[in-house]
Design a protein around this motif. Structure first.
Motif, PDB file in Angstrom:
ATOM      1  N   TYR A  67     100.329  -6.890 -17.408  1.00 39.23           N
ATOM      2  CA  TYR A  67     100.802  -7.910 -16.464  1.00 39.23           C
ATOM      3  C   TYR A  67     101.619  -8.966 -17.186  1.00 39.23           C
ATOM      4  O   TYR A  67     101.140 -10.070 -17.428  1.00 39.23           O
ATOM      5  N   ILE A 132     105.152  -9.770 -11.384  1.00 35.60           N
ATOM      6  CA  ILE A 132     103.784 -10.266 -11.289  1.00 35.60           C
ATOM      7  C   ILE A 132     103.768 -11.790 -11.356  1.00 35.60           C
ATOM      8  O   ILE A 132     103.028 -12.461 -10.633  1.00 35.60           O
ATOM      9  N   PHE A 190     106.524  -3.906 -14.275  1.00 35.15           N
ATOM     10  CA  PHE A 190     106.568  -5.131 -13.496  1.00 35.15           C
ATOM     11  C   PHE A 190     107.805  -5.968 -13.807  1.00 35.15           C
ATOM     12  O   PHE A 190     107.951  -7.071 -13.305  1.00 35.15           O
TER      13      PHE A 190
END
Lengths: 643, 313
Positions: A67, A132, A190
């Motif tokens: 992330y 994210i 991401f």
């Protein structure tokens, strides 16, 4: 270079924490000062970044490798950050005065700490460089603004507005979340994707998830209803930020998604155009009808979202036709309009807030005569309405001009079917412009001119210096942006998109001086102040004036198919044959179409469903044991089946 | 420093200002003749203005700075707009942009000020006038935008001087599309200048007034300024129609004889058009306010038809 952005983020955070920790009287002045300095630094540094077209990584933290949260700045985010900085400066000048006049001590500390935090969350959304990070800050922004809406929680209307807002904003997050998950599935990371294309059906699905999420946030009809509840309920600096900046943040996200994430498809453009036209026209029509001054401004924000959406959809359409010049014109127009909307809507909300605070009412029908009592605020509001009504050379005109040019340009260069669409869009766009002028003639004329229609308006007094100075910054910016638009676009590398309006501005000044001089030299200067026309009545009072509802009645009549009215009659009788009438009620209401036909049925459905579900959870242990037992059996069966 | 734009600007503004009262009087005269009256003298418009300029101004005691600012601003906005519509001389270098959308929104600016003025003096007549004016503008605006878009489409440019140039160079300028456009433009003139089926500028009756309702509280030099700007607006819109339909006499290179001929020709064409407006006005009765959208639909229809014809051919 990146240190300065970290420093700015720290300043905002500090401004947010100070009033929470130090409970000294008037601590919010210090907090606002810190926030203002942060805003000023932000404007300077982002202008620098935007002019030199820097792409600066600001910060890179990873919660885990999976992330990644990366912050960075490029030209697009720099432009929106400048808007945020300008609004910060204005709001930080305005807020202390506003808080002084508010009641409830604890509330003041909370508001003054939440405002900078809200601002910094929006700044972080703009700075985000990974999906994210975007999602996290988007959600923080939503929660903080929910608390800000809830400031005056004693009123039932405010609580209703806040809950409504919470439900809608969470729905928005759900859609954004889905969109992001789908993008993660498509691209495998991401990081912000670059020009995703292909025939994968997930691509349009993910786009429309993101689009709906953003649409809810920016008040696209039919997802607009929360705006008109939440913006009037919140304190004025907060509504200025929500309307001026949060909508712009959402639109920034849309620009980002469209220009960077996807290889856009023409059908997306048409869908957006339909939404845009619907939003623009209906938004301004509802604004016209609204009697609540801040509610009117909220509806007009919806209308402006529609205008920006039209610009963006034109960009998509023209880009897929390969008409890159016109496409750029539409895109630049949309971005310019969303930035200038942030500025003049901030201005209008702040000045309207001063008026409402001074007169203790938001109802236009109870205001009036404010201009004589609050001349500086009135003048600033006047500049605001000139700007929002797209009067050249104020900033609101530039975006509309660019979009007009793009529409007419599209008329000349597309195939016949697209031309038909352009003609309809053009007519609707013209209608929007005209209704906007009508709306704001009403808003200014009935609020500020003529005689006061209530004792509150009668006793309104001018606000303290800083509450005028804050909006004045925005008014100045909106003039500068309008007059220098040609040069600003030139600096940003888009010369010649539009005619140079600075000559118009100069010529307007010169001719006004010449006309004044000529009249001064040639005409009689005798002036008398007296009663002009009193229709034979001895003492004309405010009862003779036009009210807001009277003013808009003809338009409502012209557009009666849009403004649906509902007639309700309820009668009670003494006898069962319905002969002897006892009592009854009748009323004519303007139907709230979306609320009554869309929101309430859905809400009722959810309510009913929740009723069934809650029956399952009744607190008795043996019932829960039964659920566990059934679950275990189900698991055994399923697992046994699959093996 | 190039002086041509300055010379052009001064000439154009003087011409517009000079012609404005004349055409208004011509329309009045024609209407009077049709009704069997003699009507005012041709110079009556100028005399009226001179008289108004000499009278004192009365401001309402409730009036704010809007009442003081609006008359001057309204005229100067229209004069800037006048720079965008060349009457007889289309110079190479425009002193100000000729963009037709800027022109349209300058007209809107004038209307906004006028509507605010109507509300300023706290009388119900003013409120009625501005309410009606804004309602009418709300429905005429989409039509205006489409007419102007059709104009831009047919002439291939957004700039008004460029349109005139195009119209003048196209030798038979009487193509069907141009004629259709001119019908729409004519209706625009009728509506924008408050002529009879829409509004009656002569009466102060409650039933008919739109434009006059807003001006009821103004007097003296302020009223004169408004009358003048009303006339200027009429001349500008007429010029738009005339120079597209009959561009004969338009001058592209400056020369004194051509200028004089151009001025005389424009004077004649404008007078003919004013007579046409007067006759049109005389042959109609004032429409009921809520029926006016029907009239606009004609203009709307014709301008869309224009675009379709151009697209299909």
């Amino acid at each position: 270079m990146s240190e300065i952005f970290l420093f700015i983020l720290l300043l905002y955070a500090l401004a947010g924490i100070v009033p929470l920790c130090i409970r000294k009287k008037r601590i919010w002045e210090i907090s606002s000062l810190i926030m203002g300095v942060g805003g000023l630094l932000l404007v300077v540094s982002c202008l620098f970044a935007a002019l030199h077209n820097y792409s600066i990584p600001v910060l890179k933290i990873s919660i885990s490798a999976l992330y990644p949260v990366t912050l960075g700045i490029d030209r697009l985010s720099a432009v929106y950050s400048v808007l945020l900085g300008i609004l910060t400066v204005a709001v930080s000048m305005y807020t202390p005065g506003y808080l002084d006049r508010m009641h409830g001590d604890r509330r003041k500390y909370l508001v003054s700490s939440l405002i900078p935090l809200f601002l910094v969350s929006m700044l972080l959304v703009i700075f985000s460089q990974t999906l994210i990070a975007f999602l996290i800050f988007w959600e923080i922004m939503a929660i903080l603004s929910f608390f800000l809406v809830l400031t005056e929680y004693e009123e039932a209307r405010t609580r209703y507005a806040a809950i409504f807002y919470l439900a809608m904003t969470q729905l928005s997050t759900v859609f954004i979340f889905f969109g992001i998950i789908l993008l993660r599935l498509i691209t495998g990371s991401f990081a912000y994707p670059d020009k995703v294309s292909g025939s994968d059906v997930l691509i349009p699905v993910s786009f429309f998830c993101l689009f709906i999420g953003i649409a809810i946030k920016s008040g696209v009809i039919p997802f607009h209803k929360w705006l008109t509840h939440a913006h009037p309920a919140a304190p004025s600096p907060v509504s200025a930020l929500m309307s001026g900046m949060m909508i712009s943040t959402a639109l920034y996200a849309l620009v980002r998604v469209l220009t960077r994430f996807y290889e856009t498809d023409i059908s997306w453009g048409y869908v957006m155009l339909v939404f845009g036209c619907l939003t623009a026209v209906l938004g301004v029509m509802y604004a016209l009808k609204e009697q609540d001054l801040k509610g009117l401004l909220a509806y007009s924000s919806i209308d402006n979202t529609g205008v920006v959406l039209i610009g963006l959809s034109l960009w998509v359409i023209f880009a897929s036709y390969g008409q890159l010049d016109i496409a750029t014109m539409a895109l630049v127009g949309a971005i310019f309009h969303s930035v200038s909307h942030g500025i003049f809507k901030g201005l209008l909300f702040l000045t309207a807030g001063s008026v409402c605070q001074a007169a203790h009412t938001r109802n236009i029908d109870e205001l009036g005569g404010i201009l004589v009592r609050m001349p500086s605020t009135g003048l600033l509001f006047f500049i605001g309405i000139l700007s929002i009504s797209a009067i050249p050379p104020f900033s609101g005109f530039i975006g509309e001009l660019l979009i007009y040019q793009a529409l007419i340009g599209g008329l000349m260069s597309l195939d016949p079917y697209a031309q038909v669409v352009m003609i309809i869009a053009l007519a609707l766009f013209g209608l929007t412009g005209a209704l906007t002028v009508t709306t704001f003639v009403k808003a200014f004329g009935l609020t500020f001119l003529a005689l006061p229609r209530s004792s509150g308006a009668e006793n309104a007094r001018e606000t303290p210096f800083f509450m005028v100075a804050g909006p004045a910054v925005l008014a100045g910016m909106s003039i500068v942006l309008g007059v220098c638009a040609y040069h600003i676009l030139g600096i940003f590398g888009y010369p010649g998109l539009m005619p140079d309006l600075s000559t118009v501005a100069v010529l307007l000044l010169i001719t006004t001086c010449l006309v004044y001089g000529a009249v001064y030299a040639g005409a009689s200067q005798k002036t008398k102040i007296s009663r002009t026309w009193d229709c034979g009545m001895h003492a004309p009072g405010s009862m003779n004036e036009y009210t807001g509802s009277g003013f808009t009645e003809p338009v409502v009549r012209f557009f009666s198919p849009v403004f649906r009215t509902k007639i309700t009659v309820s009668k009670q009788y003494h006898d069962s044959f319905q002969c002897l009438f006892r009592t009854g009620e009748a009323g004519i209401y303007l139907m709230k179409f979306f609320e009554e036909c869309l929101y309430l049925p859905v809400a009722r459905g959810i309510d009913r469903y929740a009723g069934y579900v809650s029956g399952l959870q009744n607190g008795s242990v043996d019932r829960y044991v039964l659920y566990v037992f059934l679950m275990v059996i189900a698991l055994i069966i399923v697992l046994g089946w699959s093996s | 420093m190039n002086f041509i734009p300055v010379v052009y600007g001064v000439l154009n503004i003087l011409l517009v200002l000079g012609l404005a009262p004349l055409y208004i009087t011509v329309v009045k005269k024609v209407k009077a003749r049709v009704q069997g009256r003699r009507g005012p003298r041709i110079i009556q418009g100028y005399l009226n203005l001179a008289k108004l300029f000499k009278k004192e101004v009365i401001y309402s005691e409730y009036a704010s700075f809007i009442s003081r600012l609006a008359p001057y601003a309204s005229l100067s906005i229209l004069l800037v707009a006048a720079l965008m519509v060349p009457l007889v001389w289309v110079p190479d270098l425009e002193p100000v942009t000729g963009n037709i959308i800027v022109f349209l929104y300058l007209l809107v600016a004038g209307r906004l000020l006028l509507a605010l003025l109507g509300l300023d003096a706290a009388s119900s007549f003013g409120g009625m006038g501005s309410s009606r004016e804004m309602s009418l503008s709300a429905i005429i605006e989409p039509v205006t935008v489409l007419v102007f878009a059709a104009l831009a489409f047919v002439m291939g440019s957004l700039s008004i001087p460029e349109m005139f140039r195009h119209a003048a160079l196209e030798s038979p300028s009487w193509s069907p599309t141009i004629l259709l456009l001119c019908i729409s433009l004519f209706i625009l003139i009728i509506v924008e200048t408050g002529r009879i089926p829409v509004d009656n500028p002569e009466t102060h009756l409650e039933l008919t007034m739109v434009h006059e309702g807003m001006l009821l509280d103004t007097s003296g030099r302020n009223l004169a300024l408004f009358e003048l700007s009303h006339g200027v607006k009429q001349v500008l819109l007429m010029a738009l129609l005339i120079n597209i339909l009959v561009p004969a006499g338009l001058m592209f290179e400056f020369s004194v004889p051509a200028l004089i001929i151009g001025c005389i020709l424009f004077l004649l064409k404008g007078t003919v058009l004013s007579i046409g407006i007067g006759l049109f006005e005389s042959s109609f009765a004032k429409m009921r306010f809520f029926q006016i959208p029907n009239l606009f639909m004609i203009a709307f229809f014709f301008s869309i038809l224009t675009i379709f014809i151009e697209v299909m051919i």
